[in-house]
Design a protein around this motif. Structure first.
Motif, PDB file in Angstrom:
ATOM      1  N   GLU A   1      -8.570 -15.968  -2.941  1.00  0.00           N
ATOM      2  CA  GLU A   1      -9.131 -15.642  -4.260  1.00  0.00           C
ATOM      3  C   GLU A   1      -8.698 -14.280  -4.790  1.00  0.00           C
ATOM      4  O   GLU A   1      -8.832 -14.011  -5.974  1.00  0.00           O
ATOM      5  CB  GLU A   1     -10.666 -15.664  -4.196  1.00  0.00           C
ATOM      6  CG  GLU A   1     -11.257 -17.037  -3.983  1.00  0.00           C
ATOM      7  CD  GLU A   1     -11.083 -17.939  -5.189  1.00  0.00           C
ATOM      8  OE1 GLU A   1     -11.221 -17.448  -6.328  1.00  0.00           O
ATOM      9  OE2 GLU A   1     -10.779 -19.123  -4.984  1.00  0.00           O
ATOM     10  N   ASP A   2      -8.197 -13.419  -3.924  1.00  0.00           N
ATOM     11  CA  ASP A   2      -7.899 -12.041  -4.303  1.00  0.00           C
ATOM     12  C   ASP A   2      -6.432 -11.709  -4.074  1.00  0.00           C
ATOM     13  O   ASP A   2      -5.725 -12.403  -3.339  1.00  0.00           O
ATOM     14  CB  ASP A   2      -8.747 -11.063  -3.479  1.00  0.00           C
ATOM     15  CG  ASP A   2     -10.231 -11.282  -3.690  1.00  0.00           C
ATOM     16  OD1 ASP A   2     -10.623 -11.649  -4.806  1.00  0.00           O
ATOM     17  OD2 ASP A   2     -10.988 -11.092  -2.720  1.00  0.00           O
ATOM     18  N   VAL A   3      -5.995 -10.625  -4.701  1.00  0.00           N
ATOM     19  CA  VAL A   3      -4.664 -10.061  -4.461  1.00  0.00           C
ATOM     20  C   VAL A   3      -4.820  -8.544  -4.341  1.00  0.00           C
ATOM     21  O   VAL A   3      -5.777  -7.977  -4.852  1.00  0.00           O
ATOM     22  CB  VAL A   3      -3.659 -10.390  -5.592  1.00  0.00           C
ATOM     23  CG1 VAL A   3      -3.369 -11.852  -5.663  1.00  0.00           C
ATOM     24  CG2 VAL A   3      -4.135  -9.880  -6.925  1.00  0.00           C
ATOM     25  N   ILE A   4      -3.889  -7.924  -3.676  1.00  0.00           N
ATOM     26  CA  ILE A   4      -3.841  -6.458  -3.627  1.00  0.00           C
ATOM     27  C   ILE A   4      -2.607  -6.054  -4.408  1.00  0.00           C
ATOM     28  O   ILE A   4      -1.492  -6.498  -4.128  1.00  0.00           O
ATOM     29  CB  ILE A   4      -3.785  -5.925  -2.189  1.00  0.00           C
ATOM     30  CG1 ILE A   4      -5.069  -6.321  -1.453  1.00  0.00           C
ATOM     31  CG2 ILE A   4      -3.613  -4.415  -2.192  1.00  0.00           C
ATOM     32  CD1 ILE A   4      -5.104  -5.914  -0.008  1.00  0.00           C
ATOM     33  N   VAL A   5      -2.839  -5.228  -5.429  1.00  0.00           N
ATOM     34  CA  VAL A   5      -1.770  -4.824  -6.343  1.00  0.00           C
ATOM     35  C   VAL A   5      -1.534  -3.328  -6.188  1.00  0.00           C
ATOM     36  O   VAL A   5      -2.481  -2.531  -6.131  1.00  0.00           O
ATOM     37  CB  VAL A   5      -2.151  -5.170  -7.806  1.00  0.00           C
ATOM     38  CG1 VAL A   5      -1.040  -4.769  -8.757  1.00  0.00           C
ATOM     39  CG2 VAL A   5      -2.444  -6.644  -7.949  1.00  0.00           C
ATOM     40  N   GLU A   6      -0.252  -2.963  -6.134  1.00  0.00           N
ATOM     41  CA  GLU A   6       0.145  -1.556  -6.042  1.00  0.00           C
ATOM     42  C   GLU A   6       0.574  -1.100  -7.434  1.00  0.00           C
ATOM     43  O   GLU A   6       1.418  -1.734  -8.077  1.00  0.00           O
ATOM     44  CB  GLU A   6       1.306  -1.424  -5.053  1.00  0.00           C
ATOM     45  CG  GLU A   6       1.798  -0.019  -4.853  1.00  0.00           C
ATOM     46  CD  GLU A   6       2.913   0.002  -3.844  1.00  0.00           C
ATOM     47  OE1 GLU A   6       2.616   0.202  -2.655  1.00  0.00           O
ATOM     48  OE2 GLU A   6       4.066  -0.219  -4.241  1.00  0.00           O
ATOM     49  N   PHE A   7      -0.009  -0.009  -7.902  1.00  0.00           N
ATOM     50  CA  PHE A   7       0.264   0.494  -9.241  1.00  0.00           C
ATOM     51  C   PHE A   7       1.086   1.769  -9.176  1.00  0.00           C
ATOM     52  O   PHE A   7       0.807   2.660  -8.374  1.00  0.00           O
ATOM     53  CB  PHE A   7      -1.045   0.784  -9.984  1.00  0.00           C
ATOM     54  CG  PHE A   7      -1.865  -0.446 -10.213  1.00  0.00           C
ATOM     55  CD1 PHE A   7      -1.558  -1.311 -11.236  1.00  0.00           C
ATOM     56  CD2 PHE A   7      -2.931  -0.751  -9.384  1.00  0.00           C
ATOM     57  CE1 PHE A   7      -2.309  -2.450 -11.451  1.00  0.00           C
ATOM     58  CE2 PHE A   7      -3.689  -1.879  -9.589  1.00  0.00           C
ATOM     59  CZ  PHE A   7      -3.382  -2.736 -10.628  1.00  0.00           C
ATOM     60  N   GLY A   8       2.094   1.864 -10.017  1.00  0.00           N
ATOM     61  CA  GLY A   8       2.888   3.078 -10.133  1.00  0.00           C
ATOM     62  C   GLY A   8       3.770   3.335  -8.922  1.00  0.00           C
ATOM     63  O   GLY A   8       3.966   2.485  -8.059  1.00  0.00           O
TER      64      GLY A   8
ATOM     65  N   LYS B   1       2.410   5.122  -3.497  1.00  0.00           N
ATOM     66  CA  LYS B   1       2.167   4.039  -2.544  1.00  0.00           C
ATOM     67  C   LYS B   1       0.708   3.966  -2.109  1.00  0.00           C
ATOM     68  O   LYS B   1       0.293   3.017  -1.490  1.00  0.00           O
ATOM     69  CB  LYS B   1       3.069   4.196  -1.310  1.00  0.00           C
ATOM     70  CG  LYS B   1       4.537   4.202  -1.635  1.00  0.00           C
ATOM     71  CD  LYS B   1       4.973   2.860  -2.160  1.00  0.00           C
ATOM     72  CE  LYS B   1       6.469   2.889  -2.425  1.00  0.00           C
ATOM     73  NZ  LYS B   1       6.934   1.774  -3.180  1.00  0.00           N
ATOM     74  N   ASN B   2      -0.081   4.992  -2.424  1.00  0.00           N
ATOM     75  CA  ASN B   2      -1.487   4.998  -2.043  1.00  0.00           C
ATOM     76  C   ASN B   2      -2.388   4.343  -3.090  1.00  0.00           C
ATOM     77  O   ASN B   2      -3.578   4.228  -2.881  1.00  0.00           O
ATOM     78  CB  ASN B   2      -1.968   6.432  -1.789  1.00  0.00           C
ATOM     79  CG  ASN B   2      -1.263   7.039  -0.602  1.00  0.00           C
ATOM     80  OD1 ASN B   2      -0.952   6.340   0.358  1.00  0.00           O
ATOM     81  ND2 ASN B   2      -0.996   8.330  -0.669  1.00  0.00           N
ATOM     82  N   CYS B   3      -1.840   3.970  -4.209  1.00  0.00           N
ATOM     83  CA  CYS B   3      -2.641   3.379  -5.283  1.00  0.00           C
ATOM     84  C   CYS B   3      -2.574   1.857  -5.187  1.00  0.00           C
ATOM     85  O   CYS B   3      -1.835   1.203  -5.914  1.00  0.00           O
ATOM     86  CB  CYS B   3      -2.143   3.858  -6.641  1.00  0.00           C
ATOM     87  SG  CYS B   3      -3.200   3.340  -7.986  1.00  0.00           S
ATOM     88  N   ARG B   4      -3.328   1.307  -4.257  1.00  0.00           N
ATOM     89  CA  ARG B   4      -3.397  -0.140  -4.041  1.00  0.00           C
ATOM     90  C   ARG B   4      -4.815  -0.599  -4.320  1.00  0.00           C
ATOM     91  O   ARG B   4      -5.755  -0.079  -3.721  1.00  0.00           O
ATOM     92  CB  ARG B   4      -2.987  -0.491  -2.618  1.00  0.00           C
ATOM     93  CG  ARG B   4      -1.553  -0.131  -2.346  1.00  0.00           C
ATOM     94  CD  ARG B   4      -1.165  -0.441  -0.938  1.00  0.00           C
ATOM     95  NE  ARG B   4       0.245  -0.125  -0.745  1.00  0.00           N
ATOM     96  CZ  ARG B   4       0.887  -0.306   0.380  1.00  0.00           C
ATOM     97  NH1 ARG B   4       0.249  -0.792   1.423  1.00  0.00           N
ATOM     98  NH2 ARG B   4       2.155  -0.009   0.473  1.00  0.00           N
ATOM     99  N   ILE B   5      -4.954  -1.561  -5.199  1.00  0.00           N
ATOM    100  CA  ILE B   5      -6.287  -1.996  -5.618  1.00  0.00           C
ATOM    101  C   ILE B   5      -6.436  -3.498  -5.401  1.00  0.00           C
ATOM    102  O   ILE B   5      -5.617  -4.279  -5.883  1.00  0.00           O
ATOM    103  CB  ILE B   5      -6.521  -1.661  -7.099  1.00  0.00           C
ATOM    104  CG1 ILE B   5      -6.402  -0.161  -7.307  1.00  0.00           C
ATOM    105  CG2 ILE B   5      -7.877  -2.166  -7.567  1.00  0.00           C
ATOM    106  CD1 ILE B   5      -6.475   0.275  -8.734  1.00  0.00           C
ATOM    107  N   PRO B   6      -7.479  -3.919  -4.688  1.00  0.00           N
ATOM    108  CA  PRO B   6      -7.739  -5.354  -4.575  1.00  0.00           C
ATOM    109  C   PRO B   6      -8.409  -5.863  -5.852  1.00  0.00           C
ATOM    110  O   PRO B   6      -9.238  -5.175  -6.438  1.00  0.00           O
ATOM    111  CB  PRO B   6      -8.688  -5.454  -3.378  1.00  0.00           C
ATOM    112  CG  PRO B   6      -9.319  -4.124  -3.269  1.00  0.00           C
ATOM    113  CD  PRO B   6      -8.361  -3.126  -3.843  1.00  0.00           C
TER     114      PRO B   6
END
Length: 120
Positions: free
Chosen positions: A74-81, A84-89
């Protein structure tokens, strides 16, 4: 007098029949204008979400661009910018657009020489 009541009864029956036909036409019109396009869009969205893979570039419903790092049911983990530490489920439903890496490579880049000549 008998003829007048028979005539009004038969015309009332025709009026009722035309009312039923009008209601059926209205329901059919509503189906083709509202329900059918919504179902097509839901099928397209579901197909897009099921074809997501790790490494795909996505756009979220809030307008953020990112890259998929991990996928669960149901979820994904997306990396922004670039950080490399900006990962949001987030939920899969929050993703509104998916771009495959091979699709991005297929788009030809603009010729920088032609833009430099126009600026001079």
């Amino acid at each position: 007098m008998i003829f007048a009541s028979e005539a009004s009864a038969s015309s009332g029956g025709m009026g009722g029949m035309s009312m039923i036909i009008l209601m059926i036409a209205l329901i059919a019109l509503m189906y083709f204008m509202m329900i059918r396009p919504q179902k097509k869009e839901q099928k397209r969205q579901q197909a897009m979400l099921s074809s997501m893979e790790i490494g795909d570039a996505v756009v979220t419903s809030s307008g953020f661009y990112g890259v998929i790092i991990d996928i669960t049911e149901e979820d994904v983990i997306v990396e922004f910018g670039n950080n490399k530490n900006c990962r949001i489920p987030m939920r899969k439903a929050a993703i509104i657009q998916v771009e495959k890496p091979e699709d991005a490579a297929a788009v030809p880049e603009k010729d920088t020489k032609s833009t430099d000549k126009k600026e001079k």
